[in-house]
Enzyme design. Structure first.
Site, PDB file in Angstrom:
ATOM      1  N   VAL A  12       4.061  -2.032  -3.312  1.00 36.24           N
ATOM      2  CA  VAL A  12       3.523  -2.231  -4.659  1.00 36.24           C
ATOM      3  C   VAL A  12       2.224  -3.046  -4.651  1.00 36.24           C
ATOM      4  O   VAL A  12       1.189  -2.590  -5.114  1.00 36.24           O
ATOM      5  CB  VAL A  12       4.547  -2.904  -5.592  1.00 36.24           C
ATOM      6  CG1 VAL A  12       3.960  -3.083  -6.991  1.00 36.24           C
ATOM      7  CG2 VAL A  12       5.819  -2.081  -5.670  1.00 36.24           C
ATOM      8  N   GLU A  42     -11.897   4.249  -1.563  1.00 37.49           N
ATOM      9  CA  GLU A  42     -11.921   5.288  -0.537  1.00 37.49           C
ATOM     10  C   GLU A  42     -13.158   6.182  -0.747  1.00 37.49           C
ATOM     11  O   GLU A  42     -13.761   6.163  -1.816  1.00 37.49           O
ATOM     12  CB  GLU A  42     -10.669   6.180  -0.658  1.00 37.49           C
ATOM     13  CG  GLU A  42      -9.354   5.456  -0.637  1.00 37.49           C
ATOM     14  CD  GLU A  42      -8.970   4.961   0.757  1.00 37.49           C
ATOM     15  OE1 GLU A  42      -9.495   5.516   1.739  1.00 37.49           O
ATOM     16  OE2 GLU A  42      -8.178   4.008   0.858  1.00 37.49           O
ATOM     17  N   ASP A  96      -2.608   6.592  -7.976  1.00 40.89           N
ATOM     18  CA  ASP A  96      -2.125   5.513  -7.107  1.00 40.89           C
ATOM     19  C   ASP A  96      -1.212   4.574  -7.908  1.00 40.89           C
ATOM     20  O   ASP A  96      -0.112   4.217  -7.456  1.00 40.89           O
ATOM     21  CB  ASP A  96      -3.326   4.736  -6.538  1.00 40.89           C
ATOM     22  CG  ASP A  96      -2.901   3.498  -5.775  1.00 40.89           C
ATOM     23  OD1 ASP A  96      -2.280   3.657  -4.704  1.00 40.89           O
ATOM     24  OD2 ASP A  96      -3.171   2.376  -6.244  1.00 40.89           O
ATOM     25  N   LYS A 109       3.194   3.377  -7.987  1.00 43.55           N
ATOM     26  CA  LYS A 109       3.667   1.991  -8.038  1.00 43.55           C
ATOM     27  C   LYS A 109       4.517   1.733  -9.278  1.00 43.55           C
ATOM     28  O   LYS A 109       5.494   0.984  -9.232  1.00 43.55           O
ATOM     29  CB  LYS A 109       2.474   1.038  -7.978  1.00 43.55           C
ATOM     30  CG  LYS A 109       1.725   1.140  -6.640  1.00 43.55           C
ATOM     31  CD  LYS A 109       0.390   0.410  -6.676  1.00 43.55           C
ATOM     32  CE  LYS A 109      -0.316   0.506  -5.317  1.00 43.55           C
ATOM     33  NZ  LYS A 109      -1.695  -0.049  -5.382  1.00 43.55           N
TER      34      LYS A 109
END
Lengths: 348, 348
Positions: B153, B210, B221, B225
């Site tokens: 996380v 990235e 993303d 989480k």
């Protein structure tokens, strides 16, 4: 299920909030694996009450201010703290009296009596921990008792136990905190244009500040908490008097406005740091923080501690730093720690 | 002192940082009560290496990219993940491969093989936990193995274990977080006047983003989480696809400036909440927060989770959400949890 017998020392806001939880929410404790039974209460105003089979909390919670325990079985108009702490059938003494921040009394004596009698102690009082933490922890160890005081720093928001349990394998280099809700609220209101005196008056109206706000505004409340953090988490042996302390009483509206115009915020920062020589230095002082500082965004009466660690850098926890129920929760978490101590024989 | 044998699956930044800690700082682990010995390493580029008596970490850490393990005793240019995970003499499999967020592979298979073989698993990979957490936890239980994934996380900043261990006796009503450092950094730079594309380019220069920032900016993303937080802390059974997700790609400089002028900040908020009907709803979306919101002050690439509790209100933890050493620390804390599991027979 295990039942723990409690003696509530002091029957003000915090212990009344705990008694209310015990009365109304037994499922909360059952989920932790135990039942709580209050077998003794002492209070400067109400006197003392001891009932081995358990006090009816609805009855005592309904008693008006000005009443006392004299008419009740096992009751007296005298507080009889020493006798109750030493001799009542309590497993755990819950210390939440109104206590002097200067000498930590009467809480220090209460804790000593309890631990010496082999009783576990949970407390929300800063004084005994800041002034006599080392002695009282030694006394606890000697008597195979548990001494827990999570609420002494940030009410129910976990700080001591968080650092002890969540940072395994990390080296803690220092701590910085916003540890007084009143002064943080006041600084925030000064950012909104109020003058210091006006902001303090408003904080008093909201119930954040005491009638005498000196300890909040002058930094002596934070000083005790910094001593606790330094001693508990950094292994220092500091007396609160050794914490250089400056409050916010000299901060002007102009300074606050000026800082804000530069993207900075005045905050009252308590901190303790391990120097390269291993020595711990500690201070309380107003500081201007830039927006990227982990404590810059702590607003209103919220408190926060930022832990400076070697591998993670700063990890910060924020939450309530006061409140009756919030502080009573610190006692709940302490009692859970006592339970773990009893079951495991070790501090967890 | 107990020695645990590790198999490092993936030898990229995180597992190299862990290997560096093991090589350079054995005292850190000794303080936790154990020694670590790496007996196997597999990697897509380096191949595989198994040495029962312990791999010399200085040697493998010094190997340049492009080299492989073939010339070393027990070495091969083939990764041989399945064979190494199932048959190497590792007690703990440390899973830190480059893994697809869509199907969680190859990490899911790695974790399955390890747990089915009765090996403990620690991982920093979100995919297996978000997509197959329930199945893998059941598999761990079946095989009396420990499965730990704190780093999935918020990197090394404690979140899952913090909520599980620090909030005993509290009811958790929901969680809200800033769970992607790149998007938070980008929003902060847009407040300073940059356009979205410029801010993303800057984040890439700083190494936060990235080469393909889609997962950061688009919210996928954070979605993984949020699914982990909802499932682990609120008892939900959500697939990441069930988390309504909107990223920050449509937020304009004008919107950001407008909010700032009103004392508000745009943040990408991931949240999961238990409704009055007990149902958990979860979402990722940009939101404007007023200054008194506990997440409003989280700046730069910092991550944070705010836990909404019944007795304390909001308690918030902030810290790093990425970084090689920071994420390697999550593995250290997971290995300490495995040690506690082994010694106590129960999850702590």
């Amino acid at each position: 299920m295990t039942t723990y017998n409690l003696a509530l020392i002091g029957f003000g806001g915090v212990n009344r909030a705990l008694a209310t939880l015990i009365r109304d929410e037994p499922h909360r404790f059952a989920a932790l694996g135990f039942e709580l039974r209050v077998v003794a209460i002492t209070d400067l105003a109400f006197g003392s009450l001891v009932q081995e089979e358990g006090i009816d909390l609805a009855t005592v919670l309904a008693m008006p201010r000005g009443a006392n325990f004299e008419g009740l079985r096992g009751g007296s108009s005298e507080p009889r703290n020493e006798e109750v702490i030493k001799n009542s059938p309590a497993d755990i003494v819950v210390e939440a009296t109104f206590t002097s921040p200067v000498d930590g009394e009467p809480a220090v004596s209460h804790v000593r009596w309890a631990l010496a009698a082999g009783k576990h102690v949970v407390t929300t009082n800063k004084g005994p921990v800041a002034l006599h933490g080392r002695e009282l922890n030694a006394l606890a160890k000697e008597n195979s008792a548990s001494f827990e005081y999570e609420g002494s720093v940030m009410s129910g928001t976990p700080v001591l136990r968080l650092a002890q349990k969540m940072f395994e394998g990390l080296q803690l280099k220092g701590v910085q905190g916003i540890l007084n809700g009143t002064s943080n609220y006041v600084l925030g209101r000064m950012e909104a244009g109020l003058r210091l005196g006006e902001a303090i008056a408003e904080a008093q109206e909201h119930g954040y500040a005491e009638a005498d706000p000196t300890a909040d505004i002058g930094g002596s409340d934070v000083r005790l908490k910094v001593a606790i953090l330094a001693n508990e988490l950094l292994g220092a042996s500091l007396h609160p008097d050794e914490v250089d302390t400056i409050g916010i009483q000299e901060i002007t509206s102009d300074q606050v406005a000026q800082a804000l115009a530069n993207g900075q915020r005045w905050k009252l920062i308590g901190e303790a740091t391990r120097g390269t020589d291993g020595k711990i230095t500690a201070s309380v002082r107003p500081a201007t923080l830039t927006a990227d500082h982990p404590l810059a965004g702590i607003s209103g009466a919220t408190n926060a501690v930022s832990f400076e660690t070697d591998l993670l850098g700063a990890v910060t926890v924020s939450g309530p730093g006061a409140g009756r129920t919030e502080t009573a929760y610190a006692l709940v978490s302490d009692i859970a720690a006592v339970d773990a101590f009893i079951n495991g024989g070790v501090h967890v």
